[in-house]
Scaffold this active site. Sequence first.
Site, PDB file in Angstrom:
ATOM      1  N   LEU A   1       1.123  -3.144  -5.376  1.00  0.00           N
ATOM      2  CA  LEU A   1       2.552  -3.081  -5.058  1.00  0.00           C
ATOM      3  C   LEU A   1       2.885  -3.885  -3.819  1.00  0.00           C
ATOM      4  O   LEU A   1       4.026  -3.883  -3.360  1.00  0.00           O
ATOM      5  CB  LEU A   1       2.983  -1.623  -4.856  1.00  0.00           C
ATOM      6  CG  LEU A   1       2.703  -0.697  -6.045  1.00  0.00           C
ATOM      7  CD1 LEU A   1       3.090   0.739  -5.709  1.00  0.00           C
ATOM      8  CD2 LEU A   1       3.435  -1.173  -7.291  1.00  0.00           C
ATOM      9  N   GLY A   2       1.888  -4.564  -3.259  1.00  0.00           N
ATOM     10  CA  GLY A   2       2.112  -5.337  -2.051  1.00  0.00           C
ATOM     11  C   GLY A   2       3.177  -6.395  -2.252  1.00  0.00           C
ATOM     12  O   GLY A   2       3.210  -7.089  -3.261  1.00  0.00           O
ATOM     13  N   GLY A   3       4.081  -6.497  -1.274  1.00  0.00           N
ATOM     14  CA  GLY A   3       5.129  -7.503  -1.329  1.00  0.00           C
ATOM     15  C   GLY A   3       6.485  -6.948  -1.692  1.00  0.00           C
ATOM     16  O   GLY A   3       7.505  -7.542  -1.354  1.00  0.00           O
TER      17      GLY A   3
ATOM     18  N   HIS B   1     -18.288  -3.779  -1.599  1.00  0.00           N
ATOM     19  CA  HIS B   1     -16.923  -3.846  -1.090  1.00  0.00           C
ATOM     20  C   HIS B   1     -16.464  -5.269  -0.783  1.00  0.00           C
ATOM     21  O   HIS B   1     -15.310  -5.620  -1.047  1.00  0.00           O
ATOM     22  CB  HIS B   1     -16.813  -2.986   0.172  1.00  0.00           C
ATOM     23  CG  HIS B   1     -15.444  -2.469   0.438  1.00  0.00           C
ATOM     24  ND1 HIS B   1     -15.207  -1.283   1.099  1.00  0.00           N
ATOM     25  CD2 HIS B   1     -14.215  -2.961   0.161  1.00  0.00           C
ATOM     26  CE1 HIS B   1     -13.915  -1.067   1.194  1.00  0.00           C
ATOM     27  NE2 HIS B   1     -13.283  -2.082   0.637  1.00  0.00           N
TER      28      HIS B   1
ATOM     29  N   SER C   1      -3.922  -2.971  -3.826  1.00  0.00           N
ATOM     30  CA  SER C   1      -2.596  -3.285  -3.285  1.00  0.00           C
ATOM     31  C   SER C   1      -1.706  -3.920  -4.356  1.00  0.00           C
ATOM     32  O   SER C   1      -1.070  -4.958  -4.122  1.00  0.00           O
ATOM     33  CB  SER C   1      -2.717  -4.223  -2.076  1.00  0.00           C
ATOM     34  OG  SER C   1      -1.505  -4.299  -1.360  1.00  0.00           O
TER      35      SER C   1
ATOM     36  N   TYR D   1     -13.406   4.383   4.259  1.00  0.00           N
ATOM     37  CA  TYR D   1     -12.024   4.871   4.323  1.00  0.00           C
ATOM     38  C   TYR D   1     -11.945   6.090   5.235  1.00  0.00           C
ATOM     39  O   TYR D   1     -11.945   7.243   4.790  1.00  0.00           O
ATOM     40  CB  TYR D   1     -11.504   5.191   2.926  1.00  0.00           C
ATOM     41  CG  TYR D   1     -11.268   3.975   2.052  1.00  0.00           C
ATOM     42  CD1 TYR D   1     -11.308   2.690   2.584  1.00  0.00           C
ATOM     43  CD2 TYR D   1     -10.997   4.108   0.699  1.00  0.00           C
ATOM     44  CE1 TYR D   1     -11.097   1.578   1.786  1.00  0.00           C
ATOM     45  CE2 TYR D   1     -10.775   3.006  -0.103  1.00  0.00           C
ATOM     46  CZ  TYR D   1     -10.832   1.742   0.444  1.00  0.00           C
ATOM     47  OH  TYR D   1     -10.617   0.639  -0.341  1.00  0.00           O
TER      48      TYR D   1
END
Length: 298
Positions: free
Chosen positions: A210-212, A128, A208, A52
Amino acid sequence: MKRTIGDIEVGAVGLGAMPLSIEGHPDEARAVATIHAALDAGTTLIDTADSYHAPVGGAPGDGELLVARALAAYGGGADHVLVATKGGRGRTPDGGWTVNGDPAHLRRAAEASARRLGVEAIGLYQLHKPDPSVPYAESLGALRDLLDAGTIRLAGISNADTAQILLAREILGDRLVSVQNRYSPAVRDSEPELRLCTHLGLAFLPWSPLGGLSRSSLDGPSSAQAPDPRFAGFHEVARARGVSPQQVALAWALARSPAVIPIPGASRPESARSSAAAAALVLEDAELALLGRTAVVP
């Protein structure tokens, strides 16, 4: 609300620290303030990775160093925070991502991560992503070696399918404690993995989560962009409850299974506080039915 990862109790909503150190990240002061806001709101799980960092001008481990500085600045109140990091990915100058599951690389990467985090043993270390050029069992063997050496306390895997979860369980035993896969109201293709984690007693960490959801979810009803009709129910419940659609999405994820601990990203203190508050939002059966939720059972 609390959940468990292995033998460690954490707040039900974690903090995904990736936005704080990759391209477009906020300045150091706001990044640290975001982490502190999450901690103040009851977050006790912070997820980062050695990859990151900005692809240009950054360096491996920038995100880990940021988390370490933020925790040090927070003081003794951060002693109970579980820092989860990951190894096995890298960045390319054009912003892409690489994968490296070579056991020797993973052992070196974990040792470097521990030094950057300033710990004798990493609380939770996660592979990962599977490397198609390396037998998955060999990458998992590196995690086993790191556990045996005391470099890491607990192990997790990410972006894994059910067969890979079962193989990891076989190799790592009960020291495998978590699976981190993409999962959200819009992306539900990890349902089989969620069911398996629930059955095995593994924490399931949606990345993710909250994706979308459309930008209008973040900007409120005044936004010129209309909400995505696929998520109308999340907006409807949010209006009725006086909360944000994001909070409803996180509460929906928590209701999917007691194994779920979402790790939404944040780059502002306000976002971190809002996500953490979702842990206290318990949706009613009628609301869950509206959102199309079917219970996940062992």
